[in-house]
Design a protein around this motif. Structure first.
Motif, PDB file in Angstrom:
ATOM      1  N   LEU A  37       0.899  -1.283  -0.008  1.00 62.28           N
ATOM      2  CA  LEU A  37      -0.057  -0.112  -0.068  1.00 62.28           C
ATOM      3  C   LEU A  37       0.923   1.210  -0.044  1.00 62.28           C
ATOM      4  CD1 LEU A  37      -2.728  -1.046   2.487  1.00 62.28           C
ATOM      5  CD2 LEU A  37      -2.997  -1.002   0.097  1.00 62.28           C
ATOM      6  N   ARG A  38       0.405   2.183  -0.807  1.00 63.29           N
ATOM      7  CA  ARG A  38       1.037   3.590  -0.762  1.00 63.29           C
ATOM      8  C   ARG A  38       0.405   4.225   0.391  1.00 63.29           C
ATOM      9  NH1 ARG A  38      -0.415   6.394  -5.432  1.00 63.29           N
ATOM     10  NH2 ARG A  38      -2.387   5.735  -5.058  1.00 63.29           N
ATOM     11  N   ALA A  40      -0.959   7.073  -0.015  1.00 63.99           N
ATOM     12  CA  ALA A  40      -2.290   7.604  -0.108  1.00 63.99           C
ATOM     13  C   ALA A  40      -3.430   6.454  -0.141  1.00 63.99           C
ATOM     14  CB  ALA A  40      -2.283   8.275  -1.668  1.00 63.99           C
ATOM     15  N   ASP A  41      -3.035   5.131  -0.274  1.00 66.07           N
ATOM     16  CA  ASP A  41      -4.069   4.044  -0.167  1.00 66.07           C
ATOM     17  C   ASP A  41      -4.051   3.415   1.307  1.00 66.07           C
ATOM     18  OD1 ASP A  41      -4.454   4.599  -3.127  1.00 66.07           O
ATOM     19  OD2 ASP A  41      -2.837   3.090  -3.442  1.00 66.07           O
ATOM     20  N   MET A  42      -3.436   4.023   2.150  1.00 62.22           N
ATOM     21  CA  MET A  42      -3.715   3.546   3.578  1.00 62.22           C
ATOM     22  C   MET A  42      -4.997   3.895   3.688  1.00 62.22           C
ATOM     23  SD  MET A  42       0.188   4.000   5.258  1.00 62.22           S
ATOM     24  CE  MET A  42       1.828   3.291   4.300  1.00 62.22           C
ATOM     25  N   PRO A  43      -5.564   2.742   4.294  1.00 58.20           N
ATOM     26  CA  PRO A  43      -7.084   3.055   5.011  1.00 58.20           C
ATOM     27  C   PRO A  43      -7.029   3.850   6.358  1.00 58.20           C
ATOM     28  CG  PRO A  43      -6.411   0.637   5.271  1.00 58.20           C
ATOM     29  CD  PRO A  43      -5.452   1.196   4.454  1.00 58.20           C
ATOM     30  N   ASN A 328       7.062   3.542  -2.446  1.00 57.17           N
ATOM     31  CA  ASN A 328       5.890   3.417  -1.652  1.00 57.17           C
ATOM     32  C   ASN A 328       5.260   4.951  -1.432  1.00 57.17           C
ATOM     33  OD1 ASN A 328       5.589   0.568  -1.154  1.00 57.17           O
ATOM     34  ND2 ASN A 328       7.437   0.937  -0.444  1.00 57.17           N
ATOM     35  N   TYR A 351       2.657  -0.787   9.236  1.00 57.12           N
ATOM     36  CA  TYR A 351       3.347  -0.922   7.823  1.00 57.12           C
ATOM     37  C   TYR A 351       4.788  -1.311   8.132  1.00 57.12           C
ATOM     38  CZ  TYR A 351      -1.319   0.118   6.480  1.00 57.12           C
ATOM     39  OH  TYR A 351      -2.748   0.190   6.266  1.00 57.12           O
TER      40      TYR A 351
END
Length: 563
Positions: A37-38, A40-43, A328, A351
């Motif tokens: 996950l980048r 920006a995509d981390m929930p 990432n 992460y």
């Protein structure tokens, strides 16, 4: 005195990783491999203190009911996974909030996370006490929590996070939210109209108008921020009293920063700075020359090129750290009017990934800033976020500033590299003296019997005179103490900068004399030591607090700046 809770948590979590803990789906990191996950995509999900309490209750019930050791450990593993997830959510909210101080959603989420984490820390202490007092206490201490756990949380231990202390933490968090709101978008009056300070400064074309705008800013914000700081001091003094400390400084040295040196040693160090470094500062510091050298446009895309050149030039795990960051998108080096004027490295526990945040100004000083923060990033990557005292953490950042000089020579050329070297020397000389000023101001501010804004301004003026400013310079500088973010958000941090600078300069000296600076840096990054003095002794560096070492630092700077 009690150790910082994070230190024990860090040791526990490291063991969970070794034993195999539950991490987000799609995640892995081994020998420099990708995080799927980048950033920006981390929930993101707001931490739920109620759910956390229910999980904690299941642990304490298991201990009380005599559940098996393996079941108890499984419940603890789940609880700590949730604990680190809550910290990750706070970090995500914090980064987003700093990226856009005008974004109300992330400002609200930051406040909510801060409130939830205060409650969660209180819950965690209950779990610690239950573990320490249980029949499994010695076994858990040996297998997971490490040396000193039973001393802190054994059968006879007292609760530290009392209801009164938690209430004071909540008051402090509310004041910090006020602080962020106050600095988010400062405004000044220009020709009878209230305008953002950043816009007003952008339109300035003369030194006279620039000075007038800054005077207008401090006339408005020095009283506002000063009064807020006094309220923070009152709350923080009450916290120290609640925990049984003689002063807030004593409390922060102990549980705030895990310092392995005393307040008295810190004071003696500052006196050594005055004795040995201040004369060199007076003789060698040239602020006009420094400002002149900083000039020259440095676009934000160049900063990534700087880090790539430095990291690949130094090689090994440092290069891996940069590649990991770029793959990432774990950095923000962008220029933005709504971005917080602060630079830092933080850590995303879920992460196992550091994150780099830099506010660039578009000049050569940005190169120093970005290599400084990358020093933090590289160490965090190498150590997988191992907990350090702030004094030790700042060694990695300041050392990287100097270790970056040689790799950049092939790109910048001999002339610009010489400029960068000189800027770094000016920067560390400025750090040694002015962070000592701030450290002295902070301690004396907390000792002031009548801490009005006027008295605090007068205190900064008095100290500035002691460090060589003229009366006129000191009067102009005095109200600017409200710009020091650390006073508000990280009290008693600032002494970490000059103390660690002495170590960073020794690493640079090793690189100059026998080329061993990078190896020393990597040895230090791989150390499991928490405190500064412990770690420096381990890798063969001198005690940075000693009067003799400060004298050597002053002599080195005098020689390098005079060459």
């Amino acid at each position: 005195m009690r150790k910082k809770l994070t230190a024990i948590l860090a040791a526990f979590f490291a063991l969970l990783i070794l034993c195999g803990s539950t991490l987000p789906d799609g995640w892995y990191r081994e020998d420099g491999s990708d995080v799927i996950l980048r950033f920006a995509d981390m929930p993101y999900e707001r931490p739920d203190a109620g759910q956390f309490r229910a999980m904690a209750d299941s642990v304490t019930r298991a201990l009380k009911d005599g559940a098996g050791y393996r079941k108890t450990v499984a419940l603890l593993e789940a609880l700590f996974t949730r604990y680190y997830s809550a910290n990750t959510m706070f970090t995500i909210a914090d980064i987003h909030s700093y990226r856009d101080l005008t974004d109300e959603f992330w400002a609200d989420e930051y406040d909510a996370c801060l409130s939830a984490l205060t409650e969660i820390e209180d819950i965690m202490e209950d779990v610690y006490l239950a573990c320490g007092a249980s029949p499994y206490g010695e076994r858990l201490a040996r297998d997971f929590f490490g040396e000193g756990f039973l001393e802190e949380y054994g059968e006879d231990a007292e609760e530290m996070l009392s209801d009164g202390y938690v209430g004071l933490l909540e008051q402090e968090n509310a004041l910090l939210s006020e602080y962020r709101d106050l600095i988010a978008d400062p405004t000044v009056m220009v020709r009878g109209r209230e305008v953002p300070l950043s816009d007003a400064l952008y339109d300035v074309w003369s030194d006279r108008d620039y000075d007038a705008l800054l005077n207008a800013y401090y006339e408005k914000y020095n009283p506002l921020l000063g009064e807020l700081y006094i309220r923070l001091m009152d709350v923080r003094k009450a916290q120290a009293k609640e925990l049984g400390y003689g002063s807030y400084a004593e409390m922060m040295y102990d549980i705030g920063f895990d310092r392995d040196f005393s307040i008295e040693q810190g004071r003696a160090f500052i006196e050594s700075i005055k004795k040995w470094v201040l004369p060199v500062y007076t003789r060698r510091m040239d602020e006009e020359r420094q400002a002149e050298l900083m000039e020259g446009y440095v676009p934000e895309e160049m900063l990534l090129g700087v880090l790539e050149t430095v990291s690949h030039g130094l090689g090994g795990e440092i290069a891996q750290a940069y590649d990991f960051m770029r793959r990432n998108e774990l950095c923000d080096l962008s220029m933005s009017d709504v971005k917080a004027e602060i630079s830092f490295q933080t850590y995303l526990d879920d992460y196992d990934a550091p994150y780099l945040f830099v506010y660039p100004y578009g000049d050569r000083e940005d190169i120093i800033t970005v290599t400084h923060e990358f020093g933090h990033y590289a160490e965090a990557y190498i150590s997988c976020g191992w907990y350090r005292s702030m004094d030790l953490a700042e060694v990695y950042s300041q050392a990287m500033q100097f270790l970056s000089i040689k790799p950049l020579e092939g790109v910048l050329g001999a002339r610009d590299t010489a400029v960068l070297r000189l800027l770094n020397l000016y920067d560390v000389l400025d750090t040694l003296v002015w962070q000592a000023v701030y450290a002295e101001f902070e301690e004396r501010a907390f000792q002031t019997e009548d801490p009005t804004v006027e008295n605090l301004n007068a205190l900064m003026e008095e100290i500035s005179l002691e460090y060589g400013l003229t009366k006129e310079e000191a009067e102009g500088f005095a109200p600017q103490w409200v710009d020091v973010t650390h006073f508000f958000e990280q009290p008693f941090y600032v002494i970490s900068y000059p103390v660690s600078a002495c170590c960073a300069l020794e690493i640079y000296e090793k690189e100059l004399t026998d080329g061993s600076g990078v190896d020393t840096y990597l040895h230090l990054a791989g150390s499991e030591a928490i405190g500064l003095l412990e770690a420096t002794e381990e890798v063969g560096l001198h005690n940075p607090l000693s009067d003799a070492r400060v004298q050597e630092v002053a002599s080195l700077l005098d020689r390098l700046l005079g060459s």
